[in-house]
Design a protein around this motif. Structure first.
Motif, PDB file in Angstrom:
ATOM      1  N   LYS A 207     115.414 -17.220 -59.547  1.00 17.41           N
ATOM      2  CA  LYS A 207     115.790 -16.761 -60.600  1.00 17.41           C
ATOM      3  C   LYS A 207     117.162 -16.293 -60.759  1.00 17.41           C
ATOM      4  CE  LYS A 207     111.126 -15.659 -62.604  1.00 17.41           C
ATOM      5  NZ  LYS A 207     110.302 -14.434 -62.713  1.00 17.41           N
ATOM      6  N   LYS A 208     117.542 -15.651 -59.729  1.00 16.65           N
ATOM      7  CA  LYS A 208     118.984 -15.279 -59.771  1.00 16.65           C
ATOM      8  C   LYS A 208     119.949 -16.247 -59.454  1.00 16.65           C
ATOM      9  CE  LYS A 208     117.960 -10.221 -58.753  1.00 16.65           C
ATOM     10  NZ  LYS A 208     118.410  -9.209 -57.621  1.00 16.65           N
ATOM     11  N   MET A 209     119.500 -17.199 -58.837  1.00 16.31           N
ATOM     12  CA  MET A 209     120.408 -18.411 -58.429  1.00 16.31           C
ATOM     13  C   MET A 209     120.734 -19.547 -59.639  1.00 16.31           C
ATOM     14  SD  MET A 209     119.735 -19.264 -54.394  1.00 16.31           S
ATOM     15  CE  MET A 209     121.183 -20.411 -54.228  1.00 16.31           C
ATOM     16  N   GLN A 210     119.764 -19.193 -60.472  1.00 18.31           N
ATOM     17  CA  GLN A 210     119.409 -19.899 -61.731  1.00 18.31           C
ATOM     18  C   GLN A 210     120.296 -19.338 -62.736  1.00 18.31           C
ATOM     19  OE1 GLN A 210     115.591 -21.538 -63.148  1.00 18.31           O
ATOM     20  NE2 GLN A 210     116.778 -22.584 -64.793  1.00 18.31           N
ATOM     21  N   LEU A 211     121.555 -19.180 -62.485  1.00 19.05           N
ATOM     22  CA  LEU A 211     122.436 -18.216 -63.245  1.00 19.05           C
ATOM     23  C   LEU A 211     122.830 -18.918 -64.870  1.00 19.05           C
ATOM     24  CD1 LEU A 211     125.094 -17.180 -60.978  1.00 19.05           C
ATOM     25  CD2 LEU A 211     122.947 -15.965 -61.577  1.00 19.05           C
ATOM     26  N   THR A 212     122.745 -20.300 -64.784  1.00 15.84           N
ATOM     27  CA  THR A 212     122.826 -20.911 -65.829  1.00 15.84           C
ATOM     28  C   THR A 212     121.744 -22.021 -66.268  1.00 15.84           C
ATOM     29  OG1 THR A 212     124.322 -22.645 -65.119  1.00 15.84           O
ATOM     30  CG2 THR A 212     125.386 -20.770 -65.997  1.00 15.84           C
ATOM     31  N   ILE A 213     121.378 -22.133 -67.502  1.00 16.60           N
ATOM     32  CA  ILE A 213     120.020 -23.298 -67.729  1.00 16.60           C
ATOM     33  C   ILE A 213     120.494 -24.526 -67.133  1.00 16.60           C
ATOM     34  CG2 ILE A 213     118.826 -24.132 -69.678  1.00 16.60           C
ATOM     35  CD1 ILE A 213     118.305 -21.214 -69.186  1.00 16.60           C
ATOM     36  N   LYS A 214     121.824 -24.926 -67.088  1.00 14.20           N
ATOM     37  CA  LYS A 214     121.773 -26.277 -66.875  1.00 14.20           C
ATOM     38  C   LYS A 214     122.023 -26.596 -65.135  1.00 14.20           C
ATOM     39  CE  LYS A 214     126.888 -25.663 -67.010  1.00 14.20           C
ATOM     40  NZ  LYS A 214     128.319 -26.126 -67.477  1.00 14.20           N
ATOM     41  N   ASN A 215     122.079 -25.530 -64.539  1.00 15.75           N
ATOM     42  CA  ASN A 215     121.949 -25.481 -63.084  1.00 15.75           C
ATOM     43  C   ASN A 215     120.700 -24.882 -62.389  1.00 15.75           C
ATOM     44  OD1 ASN A 215     124.488 -26.510 -62.628  1.00 15.75           O
ATOM     45  ND2 ASN A 215     125.417 -24.832 -63.085  1.00 15.75           N
ATOM     46  N   PRO A 216     119.640 -25.881 -62.249  1.00 10.70           N
ATOM     47  CA  PRO A 216     118.258 -25.234 -61.729  1.00 10.70           C
ATOM     48  C   PRO A 216     118.570 -24.789 -60.247  1.00 10.70           C
ATOM     49  CG  PRO A 216     118.599 -27.705 -61.545  1.00 10.70           C
ATOM     50  CD  PRO A 216     119.731 -27.162 -62.223  1.00 10.70           C
ATOM     51  N   SER A 217     117.624 -23.943 -59.799  1.00 13.41           N
ATOM     52  CA  SER A 217     117.744 -23.315 -58.631  1.00 13.41           C
ATOM     53  C   SER A 217     117.605 -24.485 -57.540  1.00 13.41           C
ATOM     54  CB  SER A 217     116.539 -22.431 -58.222  1.00 13.41           C
ATOM     55  OG  SER A 217     116.607 -21.968 -56.998  1.00 13.41           O
ATOM     56  N   PRO A 218     118.679 -24.227 -56.496  1.00 15.02           N
ATOM     57  CA  PRO A 218     118.391 -25.403 -55.380  1.00 15.02           C
ATOM     58  C   PRO A 218     117.668 -24.860 -54.089  1.00 15.02           C
ATOM     59  CG  PRO A 218     120.445 -23.692 -55.100  1.00 15.02           C
ATOM     60  CD  PRO A 218     119.669 -23.231 -56.134  1.00 15.02           C
ATOM     61  N   ILE A 219     116.755 -24.203 -54.402  1.00 17.52           N
ATOM     62  CA  ILE A 219     115.787 -23.804 -53.470  1.00 17.52           C
ATOM     63  C   ILE A 219     114.476 -24.602 -53.774  1.00 17.52           C
ATOM     64  CG2 ILE A 219     114.352 -22.105 -52.183  1.00 17.52           C
ATOM     65  CD1 ILE A 219     116.330 -20.129 -53.085  1.00 17.52           C
ATOM     66  N   VAL A 220     114.082 -25.540 -52.602  1.00 18.74           N
ATOM     67  CA  VAL A 220     113.071 -26.461 -53.053  1.00 18.74           C
ATOM     68  C   VAL A 220     111.732 -26.174 -52.050  1.00 18.74           C
ATOM     69  CG1 VAL A 220     112.205 -28.746 -52.546  1.00 18.74           C
ATOM     70  CG2 VAL A 220     114.504 -28.375 -53.443  1.00 18.74           C
ATOM     71  N   THR A 221     110.404 -25.944 -52.522  1.00 17.87           N
ATOM     72  CA  THR A 221     109.558 -25.760 -51.870  1.00 17.87           C
ATOM     73  C   THR A 221     108.724 -26.937 -51.155  1.00 17.87           C
ATOM     74  OG1 THR A 221     108.917 -23.714 -53.309  1.00 17.87           O
ATOM     75  CG2 THR A 221     107.081 -24.669 -51.837  1.00 17.87           C
ATOM     76  N   TYR A 222     108.296 -26.787 -49.855  1.00 14.73           N
ATOM     77  CA  TYR A 222     107.659 -27.684 -49.094  1.00 14.73           C
ATOM     78  C   TYR A 222     106.357 -27.121 -48.891  1.00 14.73           C
ATOM     79  CZ  TYR A 222     111.853 -30.896 -49.095  1.00 14.73           C
ATOM     80  OH  TYR A 222     112.850 -31.428 -49.339  1.00 14.73           O
ATOM     81  N   ARG A 223     105.173 -27.444 -49.467  1.00 15.07           N
ATOM     82  CA  ARG A 223     104.048 -26.819 -49.580  1.00 15.07           C
ATOM     83  C   ARG A 223     103.508 -27.086 -48.059  1.00 15.07           C
ATOM     84  NH1 ARG A 223     100.855 -25.055 -53.606  1.00 15.07           N
ATOM     85  NH2 ARG A 223     102.158 -25.975 -54.925  1.00 15.07           N
ATOM     86  N   GLY A 224     103.001 -25.724 -47.525  1.00 17.05           N
ATOM     87  CA  GLY A 224     102.619 -25.599 -46.071  1.00 17.05           C
ATOM     88  C   GLY A 224     103.552 -25.653 -45.251  1.00 17.05           C
ATOM     89  N   ARG A 225     104.688 -26.105 -45.531  1.00 11.85           N
ATOM     90  CA  ARG A 225     105.749 -26.057 -44.416  1.00 11.85           C
ATOM     91  C   ARG A 225     106.736 -24.798 -44.503  1.00 11.85           C
ATOM     92  NH1 ARG A 225     107.948 -31.953 -44.345  1.00 11.85           N
ATOM     93  NH2 ARG A 225     108.995 -31.220 -42.451  1.00 11.85           N
ATOM     94  N   GLY A 226     107.284 -24.838 -45.736  1.00 12.54           N
ATOM     95  CA  GLY A 226     108.344 -23.673 -45.944  1.00 12.54           C
ATOM     96  C   GLY A 226     109.471 -24.053 -47.105  1.00 12.54           C
ATOM     97  N   TYR A 227     110.560 -23.730 -47.054  1.00 10.74           N
ATOM     98  CA  TYR A 227     111.553 -23.775 -48.244  1.00 10.74           C
ATOM     99  C   TYR A 227     112.821 -24.363 -47.368  1.00 10.74           C
ATOM    100  CZ  TYR A 227     108.432 -20.495 -50.428  1.00 10.74           C
ATOM    101  OH  TYR A 227     107.574 -19.790 -50.819  1.00 10.74           O
ATOM    102  N   MET A 228     113.355 -25.098 -48.591  1.00 11.73           N
ATOM    103  CA  MET A 228     114.786 -25.763 -48.202  1.00 11.73           C
ATOM    104  C   MET A 228     116.017 -25.553 -49.274  1.00 11.73           C
ATOM    105  SD  MET A 228     116.194 -29.706 -47.905  1.00 11.73           S
ATOM    106  CE  MET A 228     114.965 -30.012 -46.502  1.00 11.73           C
ATOM    107  N   LEU A 229     117.121 -24.925 -48.608  1.00  8.57           N
ATOM    108  CA  LEU A 229     118.251 -24.643 -49.527  1.00  8.57           C
ATOM    109  C   LEU A 229     118.908 -26.194 -49.622  1.00  8.57           C
ATOM    110  CD1 LEU A 229     120.215 -23.155 -51.445  1.00  8.57           C
ATOM    111  CD2 LEU A 229     121.619 -22.667 -49.303  1.00  8.57           C
ATOM    112  N   LEU A 230     119.089 -26.974 -50.788  1.00  7.02           N
ATOM    113  CA  LEU A 230     119.629 -28.270 -50.894  1.00  7.02           C
ATOM    114  C   LEU A 230     121.133 -28.230 -50.311  1.00  7.02           C
ATOM    115  CD1 LEU A 230     118.294 -29.483 -54.336  1.00  7.02           C
ATOM    116  CD2 LEU A 230     117.493 -29.911 -52.068  1.00  7.02           C
ATOM    117  N   ALA A 231     121.451 -29.068 -49.645  1.00  7.77           N
ATOM    118  CA  ALA A 231     122.850 -29.347 -48.860  1.00  7.77           C
ATOM    119  C   ALA A 231     123.737 -29.694 -50.226  1.00  7.77           C
ATOM    120  CB  ALA A 231     123.092 -30.662 -47.951  1.00  7.77           C
ATOM    121  N   LYS A 232     123.213 -30.284 -51.360  1.00  3.64           N
ATOM    122  CA  LYS A 232     124.066 -30.808 -52.550  1.00  3.64           C
ATOM    123  C   LYS A 232     123.141 -30.692 -53.778  1.00  3.64           C
ATOM    124  CE  LYS A 232     123.761 -35.437 -51.684  1.00  3.64           C
ATOM    125  NZ  LYS A 232     124.737 -37.027 -51.685  1.00  3.64           N
ATOM    126  N   THR A 233     123.795 -30.673 -54.922  1.00  3.82           N
ATOM    127  CA  THR A 233     122.934 -30.797 -56.117  1.00  3.82           C
ATOM    128  C   THR A 233     123.301 -31.743 -56.862  1.00  3.82           C
ATOM    129  OG1 THR A 233     124.500 -29.149 -57.166  1.00  3.82           O
ATOM    130  CG2 THR A 233     122.479 -28.190 -56.332  1.00  3.82           C
TER     131      THR A 233
END
Length: 233
Positions: A207-233
């Motif tokens: 929520k804090k990383m989604q500072l603007t509506i046009k920029n969704p958070s770059p943290i992606v959930t991989y169910r059962g495995r973990g999370y990833m911070l995207l290398a590019k948006t």
């Protein structure tokens, strides 16, 4: 980029001309004079920071180079200062260094050694860069000291755990970080078998990383495995 400049103060014509030629061939801008009076005039006529190195003989026709370096030291002159002298005694070296000289080289001068000493002094004179307190990734800026996260003109404050979580993601950006590794790395409830504490922390950070509506958070959930911070948006 300008060449480093050297003021050479030497009354021996042959040595002065030889060193001037050698230093110029080595890429320096050289101003060469034969006495203290001329040296003082050059220093006065130039900005203090425009002369990088002063090479000065100790014994000069109109006085001692020791006096010149003492004056410069008292006036906080920023130039690097190197004595060249025929007196190789330990007492003479100590006396020279006490005046504020950075180095003391004995005659006969070995030009290659002189060049190495000048280059070493120039390296020591360069101001050390303070490590940056900001970490840049994607279109964000993270202040490592204040934990402030910025995106364009928007900013927010991260908690200690949110900050540590984000650093874990940045360190493995573009890779899946397992829930186990995140739990071990962060100060969160290790007795939380369902991992809700971690999920809540990730949600808050998103929520804090989604500072603007046009920029969704770059943290992606991989169910059962973990999370990833995207290398590019």
């Amino acid at each position: 980029m300008k060449n480093n400049s050297i003021l050479l103060v030497e009354d021996d014509n042959w040595l002065r001309e030889g060193l001037s030629h050698f230093l110029q061939q080595s890429g320096f801008t050289v101003m060469a004079v034969a006495n203290l009076c001329s040296a003082r005039n050059v220093i006065i006529q130039n900005e203090p920071t425009s002369i990088d190195i002063i090479l000065c003989d100790v014994g000069l026709p109109d006085g001692s180079g020791l006096n010149l370096f003492e004056e410069l030291h008292q006036n906080n002159n920023p130039s690097g200062k190197i004595f060249i002298s025929a007196n190789s005694s330990e007492q003479a070296r100590i006396q020279g260094l006490k005046t504020g000289a950075d180095d003391y080289i004995c005659k006969p001068i070995n030009p290659d050694e002189l060049l190495l000493r000048i280059q070493a002094l120039l390296r020591r004179m360069q101001p050390r860069k303070e490590p940056s307190s900001e970490l840049l990734f994607l279109n964000y800026r993270l202040n490592l000291e204040s934990r402030e996260l910025k995106q364009d003109q928007y900013s927010c404050q991260l908690s200690t755990n949110e900050h540590q979580l984000l650093l874990q993601f940045i360190a493995q950006q573009g890779k899946i970080v397992s829930r186990y590794k995140l739990t071990q790395a962060l100060d969160i409830d290790t007795c939380d078998k369902e991992g809700r504490a971690l999920d809540i922390l990730v949600s808050r950070l998103r929520k804090k990383m989604q500072l603007t509506i046009k920029n969704p958070s770059p943290i992606v959930t991989y169910r059962g495995r973990g999370y990833m911070l995207l290398a590019k948006t």
